[in-house]
Design an enzyme around this catalytic site. Structure first.
Site, short mmCIF file in Angstrom:
data_model
loop_
_atom_site.label_atom_id
_atom_site.label_comp_id
_atom_site.label_asym_id
_atom_site.label_seq_id
_atom_site.Cartn_x
_atom_site.Cartn_y
_atom_site.Cartn_z
N ASN A 176 0.87 -1.18 0.00
CA ASN A 176 0.00 0.00 0.00
C ASN A 176 0.90 1.23 0.00
O ASN A 176 1.55 1.52 1.00
CB ASN A 176 -0.88 -0.03 1.26
N TRP A 177 0.95 1.92 -1.12
CA TRP A 177 1.84 3.09 -1.23
C TRP A 177 1.25 4.33 -0.56
O TRP A 177 1.92 5.36 -0.48
CB TRP A 177 2.13 3.39 -2.71
N LYS A 178 0.00 4.26 -0.17
CA LYS A 178 -0.68 5.42 0.44
C LYS A 178 -0.52 6.65 -0.48
O LYS A 178 -0.48 6.48 -1.70
CB LYS A 178 -0.13 5.70 1.84
N GLU B 23 -6.57 4.61 8.09
CA GLU B 23 -6.32 6.04 7.80
C GLU B 23 -7.57 6.66 7.18
O GLU B 23 -7.86 7.84 7.39
CB GLU B 23 -5.08 6.18 6.91
N GLU C 164 -5.12 -4.98 10.78
CA GLU C 164 -4.05 -4.02 10.96
C GLU C 164 -4.26 -3.26 12.27
O GLU C 164 -5.04 -2.29 12.30
CB GLU C 164 -4.04 -3.01 9.81
N GLY D 123 2.88 -1.26 4.16
CA GLY D 123 2.94 0.14 3.80
C GLY D 123 4.36 0.56 3.45
O GLY D 123 4.85 0.37 2.34
N GLY D 124 5.06 1.11 4.43
CA GLY D 124 6.39 1.69 4.22
C GLY D 124 7.35 0.80 3.45
O GLY D 124 8.05 1.26 2.54
#
Ligand code: PEP
Length: 252
Positions: free
Chosen positions: A10-12, A99, A167, A233-234
């Site tokens: 997930n690159w957000k 988020e 999550e 994510g990161g």
């Protein structure tokens, strides 16, 4: 039935055109093809979906969106429909990420409607759930996540078109990872719910873990019972890290 693992990035809200180099690097690191024994997915910002679908080509790397509207079209400025993501070549869409639940006040009912729109458009919905630190410390984690699962699960979901992602909010982007015992216990709790949901047709839906997964801990987490991969994510932003997570999963 054997569940196919899913390694999802997930690159957000990260990624300009130049970030597409990470896809090229990932493909190079993986010898031009994703491993055939599990599914690999990247969810970039909507602006990069169509380009990254082209970049991924026939490598087996799937591309997905990070959110969709519950309606198929209409007067919803700034939103994106599931059918638009599908039209751009996406195969999956994340819904109900913590988020979005926090930044946009998304309720379980809204998440459910989005997931239903995703499935109707022919996408696989990744429905996110997870408790906050305050909820965990108050001993409410199982209750909160249970209610999120019950309230967010789309009608018409089955083991193929719907994926759950657990999550814990306090583990996202913080470097803190839930203990293997806590992850296993929550995944068992979710699995038990899925076994009952919809007359059992969700019994085999995949359940991903998300929250500070990185190359050094991926194998241990993904080896846990009822963990069918990860939402990352990161560590999905850099091809070298994401590729290392894929490599760590190959022995499972
Ligand atoms: C996420 O974006 O869903 C996530 C789990 O982020 P991170 O891996 O950075 O904690």
């Amino acid at each position: 039935m054997e569940r196919r693992m899913l390694i999802a990035g997930n690159w957000k809200m990260n990624g300009l055109q130049k970030a597409r180099k990470e896809v090229a690097d990932l493909l190079a690191l993986q010898g031009g093809k994703m491993p055939s024994m599990f599914d690999v997915l990247l969810c970039p910002p909507a602006t990069l979906v169509a380009d990254m679908v082209r970049d991924a080509g026939a490598s087996g790397l799937a591309i997905g969106g990070q959110d969709c509207h519950h309606a198929d079209h209409g007067a919803h400025t700034g939103d994106i429909a599931a059918s638009m993501l599908k039209d751009a070549g996406a195969a999956y869409v994340i819904v109900g990420h913590s988020e979005r639940r926090a930044d946009h006040g998304e309720s379980n009912a809204q998440v459910k409607a989005k997931a239903e729109a995703a499935i109707a458009a022919g996408l696989i919905a990744i429905v996110c759930v997870g408790e906050t630190l305050a909820e965990r410390e108050a001993g409410q984690a199982f209750d909160v996540v249970g209610k999120q699962v019950d309230g967010s699960l789309p009608e018409g979901a089955d083991g193929q078109n719907c994926v759950l992602a657990y999550e814990p909010v306090w583990a996202i982007g913080t470097g803190k990872v839930a203990t293997p015992e806590d992850i296993a216990a929550m995944h068992a709790h979710i699995r038990a719910k899925l076994e009952k949901a919809g007359g059992g047709i969700l019994a085999n839906a995949r359940i991903l873990y998300g929250g500070s997964v990185k190359p050094s801990n991926a194998e241990q987490i993904f080896a846990l019972r009822d963990v069918d991969g990860g939402l990352i994510g990161g560590a999905s932003l850099k091809a070298a890290d994401f590729s290392a997570i894929i490599d760590a999963s190959k022995s499972l």
